[in-house]
Write a protein that holds these residues in place. Structure first.
Motif, mmCIF file in Angstrom:
data_model
loop_
_atom_site.group_PDB
_atom_site.id
_atom_site.type_symbol
_atom_site.label_atom_id
_atom_site.label_comp_id
_atom_site.label_asym_id
_atom_site.label_seq_id
_atom_site.Cartn_x
_atom_site.Cartn_y
_atom_site.Cartn_z
ATOM 1 N N SER A 35 -8.927 -29.689 78.117
ATOM 2 C CA SER A 35 -7.469 -29.531 78.059
ATOM 3 C C SER A 35 -6.803 -29.587 79.432
ATOM 4 N N SER A 36 -7.591 -29.794 80.481
ATOM 5 C CA SER A 36 -7.045 -29.744 81.840
ATOM 6 C C SER A 36 -6.364 -31.033 82.278
ATOM 7 N N GLY A 37 -6.656 -32.144 81.601
ATOM 8 C CA GLY A 37 -6.127 -33.429 82.031
ATOM 9 C C GLY A 37 -6.996 -34.133 83.049
ATOM 10 N N LEU A 38 -8.113 -33.529 83.439
ATOM 11 C CA LEU A 38 -9.012 -34.148 84.410
ATOM 12 C C LEU A 38 -9.928 -35.172 83.763
ATOM 13 N N VAL A 39 -10.164 -35.042 82.462
ATOM 14 C CA VAL A 39 -10.964 -36.015 81.716
ATOM 15 C C VAL A 39 -10.055 -36.699 80.695
ATOM 16 N N LEU A 40 -10.558 -37.770 80.082
ATOM 17 C CA LEU A 40 -9.754 -38.553 79.132
ATOM 18 C C LEU A 40 -8.489 -39.087 79.805
ATOM 19 N N ARG A 50 -5.732 -24.258 88.795
ATOM 20 C CA ARG A 50 -5.500 -24.700 90.169
ATOM 21 C C ARG A 50 -5.973 -26.135 90.368
ATOM 22 N N MET A 51 -7.111 -26.481 89.806
ATOM 23 C CA MET A 51 -7.599 -27.852 89.909
ATOM 24 C C MET A 51 -6.652 -28.829 89.217
ATOM 25 N N ARG A 52 -6.134 -28.431 88.074
ATOM 26 C CA ARG A 52 -5.207 -29.300 87.353
ATOM 27 C C ARG A 52 -3.966 -29.591 88.212
ATOM 28 N N ASP A 53 -3.456 -28.582 88.886
ATOM 29 C CA ASP A 53 -2.297 -28.782 89.751
ATOM 30 C C ASP A 53 -2.643 -29.659 90.948
ATOM 31 N N ILE A 54 -3.814 -29.429 91.532
ATOM 32 C CA ILE A 54 -4.258 -30.217 92.694
ATOM 33 C C ILE A 54 -4.408 -31.690 92.325
ATOM 34 N N ALA A 55 -4.933 -31.959 91.123
ATOM 35 C CA ALA A 55 -5.250 -33.330 90.711
ATOM 36 C C ALA A 55 -4.012 -34.196 90.531
ATOM 37 N N GLU A 56 -2.839 -33.598 90.441
ATOM 38 C CA GLU A 56 -1.621 -34.402 90.339
ATOM 39 C C GLU A 56 -1.409 -35.229 91.601
#
Length: 337
Positions: free
Chosen positions: A169-174, A52-58
């Protein structure tokens, strides 16, 4: 070694019961409105909430962070080349030896708008008062102000390695497009920390450099490794995992008072992710536009003439140090030093 007596655990649970009666007036405690927009994450819903966080961060790619960890349990011994070395070794020793208890993330877009519904996630990690290292005073403070349920953390807490894998693997880091916002404190590693004064004790390191301890624990979770030996390597790791980050403390002098309240510029106002994010978006537009540029951050820092480094105690550097009485609670703790 035998396990510590149950006495301290009973006292902590008594403090927990007291805290549940309500601490909404304390700085750093989320309001009821904030609680309605918060999601507690335990091991059973970790994967679902990270997704859910990964989707929100877009859309909402500005993230404020705060951590709750069990305090300072060891002081390193020298020799040290300068204050930067000493302050970093203090951070490294304590992050390597302790286990983070809770991490909070609050999301917004570039204009400060929050997602509809949930905007804050609090990740609750496995913690065992019989096995993990902690400062008695710090843990009691967290129970009284944050309402931590230590039994729940032990039974349902998130495995740290699993969290690190999910977040990596979430895309929130890096990711340069994700903007991380913290409050790292008014001092930098190269400065001498404020000394004790009559009637006014100096701040503990985790308060003076609070946001850097947040990042230290995050790096430990993401890498499943001890922190780097040198402060420059630590900075390089931060640049790798959190390439776009802002320390609100560097811009504190540009933060307007809120309704004439000077407390809105003081440290207690920055003790949870919601307040940190709120403060960032109270900065002038021109500051926010360049706040994540490294060159601008370096220009913001003032050059300070440093006093001589501290006179070290005898002994080796690294994880060897002096322990405060009553702070170590680990049956294998001595083996780590």
């Amino acid at each position: 070694q035998a396990r510590p007596s149950i006495g301290p655990v009973v006292r902590l649970q008594q403090l927990l019961a007291m805290s549940q009666e309500g601490d909404a007036g304390l700085h750093g405690v989320p309001s009821k409105r904030q609680e309605r927009r918060s999601q507690e994450v335990w091991k059973h819903n970790l994967e679902e909430e990270v997704e859910r966080m990964r989707d929100i961060a877009e859309t909402y790619s500005y993230i404020a962070m705060d951590t709750q960890f069990p305090g300072i349990v060891v002081r390193p011994c020298g020799p040290f080349s300068d204050y930067s070395d000493y302050n970093y070794q203090t951070l490294k020793c304590n992050v390597d030896l302790t286990r983070v208890i809770q991490i909070g993330f609050t999301f917004s877009d570039a204009k400060g708008n929050r997602p509809k519904g949930i905007s804050t996630w609090r990740f609750n990690f496995n913690f065992d008062v019989h096995a993990d290292v902690y400062s008695q005073e710090s843990l009691e403070g967290l129970c009284s102000t944050r309402g931590l349920d230590l039994h729940k953390h032990y039974e349902r807490g998130i495995d740290t390695q699993e969290f690190g894998e999910q977040l990596t693997s979430s895309g929130l880091v890096l990711n340069e497009d994700v903007r991380w916002i913290t409050y790292c404190g008014l001092n930098v590693f190269g400065e001498r920390t404020p000394a004790d004064a009559p009637g006014r004790p100096g701040e503990p390191p985790w308060v003076t450099f609070c946001g850097l301890y947040d990042f230290g624990h995050m790096l430990q979770l993401l890498t499943s490794q001890p922190l780097p030996d040198e402060v420059n390597a630590f900075s390089d790791s931060l640049d790798l995992f959190f390439p776009s980050r802002c320390d609100v403390a560097k811009h504190l002098h540009r933060l307007p008072q809120q309704n004439g309240d000077r407390d809105s510029q003081k440290r207690p106002f920055f003790r949870n992710a919601h307040h940190i994010l709120e403060s960032f978006f109270r900065l002038p537009d021109a500051v926010r536009r360049t706040a994540f540029e490294k060159d601008a951050e370096e220009e913001e820092a003032e050059e300070i003439e440093l006093p001589p480094p501290p006179v070290p105690d005898k002994g080796g550097r690294g994880h060897q140090g002096k322990h405060r009485d009553g702070e170590r609670r680990h049956k294998a703790g001595k083996a780590k030093h």
